[in-house]
Design a protein around this motif. Structure first.
Motif: not given
Length: 201
Positions: A58-64
């Motif tokens: 989920l980290l890439p989503l949070f970054l996005q």
């Protein structure tokens, strides 16, 4: 030294420590060592997936969506949402382990780790506690509890874990990720929550 500190921070990342704790439980000389291989493998899969793979995914989503500015999550507030989702996945892992009904010790370790995460979330609203030392402190607390609860001689393992904890703390300080007090607070919070949780079962 900076590269060494980053490698240490990666190798002993908070999301990897629950799996390391499970490894210690299953290989510390107590009755868990005699569990069938298939059961051990299933426990590893559940714990690694729920405490590492799913939270990391989920980290890439949070970054996005700009909930975090970078994967390092340098501010305390940035850590709140990732930590909360990690807690949700920890709860999922705990639920799956209870359904598997293999070990109260393993279930309690994951539940105690979940409690430590939730406390760190509350703290992160106003202060940046070290999640790295929280995690290694939790594993240290697990080893101490195993020694007292099962009467196993794990002094060498505990000594190694203390050295590792010291190196991780040094790395986080060198990278200017935390103050010394944030480092100590994280370590002793993890040590006390996980250690006392296991001692109470």
């Amino acid at each position: 030294m900076k590269l060494f500190s980053k490698i240490l921070s990666f190798l002993f990342h908070p999301m990897l420590m629950p799996t390391l704790g499970i490894f210690f439980i299953l290989n510390s000389g107590n009755h868990h060592a005699f569990l069938p291989f298939e059961i051990k493998r299933l426990v590893y899969i559940i714990v690694f997936t729920s405490t590492c793979l799913l939270p990391v995914s989920l980290l890439p989503l949070f970054l996005q969506i700009k909930l975090i500015k970078s994967f390092e999550m340098e501010t305390a507030r940035e850590r709140v949402y990732p930590a909360l989702t990690s807690a949700a996945f920890f709860l999922l892992g705990y639920f799956l382990l209870t359904r598997l009904n293999v070990s109260v010790l393993i279930e309690t370790f994951l539940l105690s780790s979940l409690v430590a995460i939730l406390i760190s979330v509350a703290i992160s609203f106003f202060w940046k506690i070290s999640l790295h030392t929280l995690a290694v402190g939790g594993v240290s607390g697990l080893i101490v509890a195993l020694m007292f609860k099962y009467g196993i001689d794990l002094l060498s393992l505990l000594s190694l874990m203390i050295v590792i904890s010291g190196l991780v703390a040094m790395a986080r300080l060198y990278l200017n990720a935390h103050s010394p007090f944030q480092i100590y607070a994280g370590y002793f919070l993890g040590l006390i929550i996980v250690g006392s949780g296991i001692m109470l079962i």
